[in-house]
Design a protein around this motif. Sequence first.
Motif, PDB file in Angstrom:
ATOM      1  N   LYS A 127      -7.754   6.338  -0.726  1.00  9.43           N
ATOM      2  CA  LYS A 127      -8.302   6.213   0.612  1.00  9.43           C
ATOM      3  C   LYS A 127      -7.626   7.239   1.513  1.00  9.43           C
ATOM      4  O   LYS A 127      -6.425   7.484   1.379  1.00  9.43           O
ATOM      5  N   GLN A 178     -11.284  -1.672   3.099  1.00  7.11           N
ATOM      6  CA  GLN A 178     -12.426  -1.151   2.353  1.00  7.11           C
ATOM      7  C   GLN A 178     -12.206  -1.284   0.859  1.00  7.11           C
ATOM      8  O   GLN A 178     -11.100  -1.095   0.358  1.00  7.11           O
ATOM      9  N   ASP A 182     -16.159  10.802   2.965  1.00  4.16           N
ATOM     10  CA  ASP A 182     -15.849   9.387   2.752  1.00  4.16           C
ATOM     11  C   ASP A 182     -14.441   9.030   3.213  1.00  4.16           C
ATOM     12  O   ASP A 182     -13.780   8.181   2.616  1.00  4.16           O
ATOM     13  N   ALA A 229     -11.745   7.127   5.391  1.00  5.06           N
ATOM     14  CA  ALA A 229     -11.773   5.804   6.004  1.00  5.06           C
ATOM     15  C   ALA A 229     -11.770   5.910   7.522  1.00  5.06           C
ATOM     16  O   ALA A 229     -12.397   5.110   8.212  1.00  5.06           O
ATOM     17  N   PRO A 244     -12.673   0.165  -2.959  1.00  5.51           N
ATOM     18  CA  PRO A 244     -12.636   1.532  -3.443  1.00  5.51           C
ATOM     19  C   PRO A 244     -14.027   2.124  -3.614  1.00  5.51           C
ATOM     20  O   PRO A 244     -14.936   1.482  -4.121  1.00  5.51           O
ATOM     21  N   ASP A 281      -2.204   4.927  -2.766  1.00  6.81           N
ATOM     22  CA  ASP A 281      -3.289   4.090  -2.242  1.00  6.81           C
ATOM     23  C   ASP A 281      -3.899   4.661  -0.967  1.00  6.81           C
ATOM     24  O   ASP A 281      -5.107   4.543  -0.742  1.00  6.81           O
ATOM     25  N   LEU A 282      -3.070   5.281  -0.136  1.00  2.18           N
ATOM     26  CA  LEU A 282      -3.537   5.742   1.172  1.00  2.18           C
ATOM     27  C   LEU A 282      -2.898   7.085   1.512  1.00  2.18           C
ATOM     28  O   LEU A 282      -1.674   7.227   1.461  1.00  2.18           O
ATOM     29  N   CYS A 328       0.854  -1.192   0.000  1.00  6.95           N
ATOM     30  CA  CYS A 328       0.000   0.000   0.000  1.00  6.95           C
ATOM     31  C   CYS A 328       0.889   1.240   0.000  1.00  6.95           C
ATOM     32  O   CYS A 328       1.613   1.505   0.970  1.00  6.95           O
ATOM     33  N   ALA A 388      -8.813   1.306   6.531  1.00  9.92           N
ATOM     34  CA  ALA A 388      -8.621   1.852   5.186  1.00  9.92           C
ATOM     35  C   ALA A 388      -8.298   0.763   4.175  1.00  9.92           C
ATOM     36  O   ALA A 388      -8.836   0.760   3.061  1.00  9.92           O
ATOM     37  N   THR A 389      -7.440  -0.170   4.540  1.00  6.05           N
ATOM     38  CA  THR A 389      -7.022  -1.201   3.594  1.00  6.05           C
ATOM     39  C   THR A 389      -8.048  -2.317   3.447  1.00  6.05           C
ATOM     40  O   THR A 389      -7.997  -3.098   2.504  1.00  6.05           O
TER      41      THR A 389
END
Length: 246
Positions: free
Chosen positions: A78, A120, A96, A98, A122, A53-54, A6, A117-118
């Motif tokens: 995220k 969920q 929205d 996380a 997308p 990604d995050l 991630c 977060a990981t």
Amino acid sequence: MMEQTCRCLIVDDEPMARQLLQEYVQKVPFLQLHATCASALEALQRLREVPIDLLFLDINMPEVSGISLLRTLAHPPKVVFTTAFSEYAVQGFELDAADYLLKPITFDRFLKAVSKATAQAPAPVTAPAASVAPAQPERDSIFLREGTKVVRLTLSDILFVEGLKDYVSIHTRSQGRVVSLQRLKQLEEQLPACSFVRVHNSFIINVEQVDVLHRQKVKYGEKAIPVGETYRQRFLEFLKQRNIQL
């Protein structure tokens, strides 16, 4: 679901906060730190370099806030908000996010946010409603900065809000008028949609406090507020949901 690795981006104007988050990220095997940024503008550049990604995103930053940054992204990653102010939590979930981390951030709380977060998928369509619904009824006030002080306003005490370019003027029953340095759109995101509705480019009203309703205007005593043509249909639909027919 996100890939096993991630890629992360940290955005915070406080050097110590960036350092702490960087140390936390480095402890988690599947997190890969792309960069740390001291401002939202720097983050925008980094977001163009590689897919992220995050995003660990501070809310309260000078010039461009974390919330404003997130609104500019067409396809945001995220997001886990980091903030020292708990009143931003609901606004973060409305966008929205996380999760949100309240400073000072502990490692176990950081891990919990990363897991959420990981885990969920997308852009879940139902996520905003599921997270916001339980939060809004519990909140009966907001905190706004007025000059050098922070003022707590009870939501039910607010009559209406007037936008004055870069400022908002909040008219209340018991506290008079409170002026805060922010855009009307920013404040609109903080107000519960069950009671507040925008009726004009320059006005948001609290329907619970209105004395008289018309299609073209609403009145608080002798004060008349116009209902703009652009907002009229949305205003009428809002009233219809409350079983009010004009």
